[in-house]
Write a protein that holds these residues in place. Structure first.
Motif, mmCIF file in Angstrom:
data_model
loop_
_atom_site.group_PDB
_atom_site.id
_atom_site.type_symbol
_atom_site.label_atom_id
_atom_site.label_comp_id
_atom_site.label_asym_id
_atom_site.label_seq_id
_atom_site.Cartn_x
_atom_site.Cartn_y
_atom_site.Cartn_z
ATOM 1 N N LYS A 194 35.301 30.087 46.450
ATOM 2 C CA LYS A 194 36.390 30.417 45.518
ATOM 3 C C LYS A 194 35.886 31.362 44.442
ATOM 4 C CE LYS A 194 39.669 26.559 45.806
ATOM 5 N NZ LYS A 194 40.262 25.411 45.085
ATOM 6 N N GLU A 195 34.649 31.143 43.999
ATOM 7 C CA GLU A 195 34.063 31.985 42.966
ATOM 8 C C GLU A 195 33.764 33.384 43.480
ATOM 9 O OE1 GLU A 195 30.681 29.793 41.651
ATOM 10 O OE2 GLU A 195 31.846 28.414 40.393
ATOM 11 N N ASP A 196 33.406 33.478 44.763
ATOM 12 C CA ASP A 196 33.090 34.782 45.352
ATOM 13 C C ASP A 196 33.574 34.811 46.802
ATOM 14 O OD1 ASP A 196 32.136 37.200 46.161
ATOM 15 O OD2 ASP A 196 30.053 36.861 45.598
ATOM 16 N N SER A 256 34.015 37.136 48.793
ATOM 17 C CA SER A 256 33.327 38.099 49.652
ATOM 18 C C SER A 256 32.212 37.424 50.456
ATOM 19 C CB SER A 256 32.745 39.242 48.818
ATOM 20 O OG SER A 256 31.688 38.780 47.981
ATOM 21 N N LEU A 257 31.675 36.316 49.937
ATOM 22 C CA LEU A 257 30.619 35.596 50.654
ATOM 23 C C LEU A 257 31.156 35.018 51.964
ATOM 24 C CD1 LEU A 257 28.840 33.651 47.756
ATOM 25 C CD2 LEU A 257 28.050 35.719 48.926
ATOM 26 N N CYS A 279 31.999 27.464 45.809
ATOM 27 C CA CYS A 279 31.189 28.686 45.928
ATOM 28 C C CYS A 279 32.033 29.840 46.460
ATOM 29 C CB CYS A 279 30.006 28.413 46.855
ATOM 30 S SG CYS A 279 28.958 29.862 47.172
#
Length: 242
Positions: free
Chosen positions: A87-89, A91-92, A85
């Motif tokens: 790695k995909e975003d 900014s989270l 999760c």
């Protein structure tokens, strides 16, 4: 409220690891509260538009909401899923830690400070693995060699990985730290990894919020948790409930 735990891995006379585990001692340094800033004597220089104040409050509320959502996600998924999760975003991850720091700013005592003091009372030659290091504050404030692990790395000193699979060699560190980082449905695998990388007679230090060990609110039973830790290969040395 926080709970500190530390555990020690011990080798028997025949070379087989026994379970020893010693939670961190509390420093009982007293209670500290965030003070309100005094009103400036010059009202004209401190006036802030009401609309700006309202927007600040709304931003803080939205930030808190995002943090709670991400926090719930991290507790109800596996470490591998959380890693994917973030790695995909990425900014989270920043959003989560901004909310985390805001929450921590209201606590009277920071558990990472207790761990720092524990290490400072011992030899700086002890090698440390910090599981779920966040901003690597521990590594920045002690003289020990610290391997800092988390799901995302925002600086070269942090190694991004699933904490169930670190790049450390077996029996290579003296102290393994979990400071508010036993998250995810597979957190027992993080403790198994800590046992793997710890030297015989190494220490496992755990600091968690008290609610994590309150069965009445969905937390783990503290007695069953302690038994599970000793079953891994540790013996309990100290528990502190605050």
């Amino acid at each position: 409220m926080k709970e500190g735990k530390s555990r020690k891995r011990k080798r028997s006379k025949h070379g087989k690891p026994q379970n020893q585990h010693k939670p961190l001692p509390s420093n009982n340094a007293g209670q500290f509260h965030r003070q309100e800033e005094p009103e400036p004597k010059n009202p004209s220089s401190s006036k802030k538009p009401k609309s700006s104040s309202f927007l600040d409050k709304m931003r803080a509320r939205l930030s808190g909401g995002h943090f709670r959502m991400l926090n719930e996600k991290l507790y109800t998924c596996t470490g591998e899923e959380a890693l994917k999760c973030f790695k995909e975003d990425p900014s989270l991850f920043d959003m989560y830690h901004a909310g985390y720091q805001e929450q921590m700013s209201h606590w009277p005592e920071q558990p990472v400070n207790i761990i720092m003091n524990w290490l400072k009372d011992r030899s700086s030659s002890l090698v440390v693995a910090d599981f779920g290091c966040g901003d690597a504050r521990l590594a920045k404030n002690v003289k020990n060699k610290v391997f800092s692990f988390d799901l995302v790395s925002n600086n070269p000193s942090v190694i991004a990985c699933d904490m169930a699979n670190t790049p450390l060699d077996s029996s290579s560190v003296d102290v393994a730290v979990f400071c508010l980082s036993l998250m995810g449905t597979n957190f027992p695998s993080y403790l198994e990894e800590a046992h793997r990388v710890l030297k015989p007679n190494g220490w496992l230090l755990i600091a968690e919020v008290k609610s994590r060990f309150d069965p009445n609110t969905g937390g783990a039973d503290p007695n069953k948790f302690s038994k599970a830790i000793t079953d891994l290969g540790f013996s309990s040395k100290l528990k502190v409930y605050k």
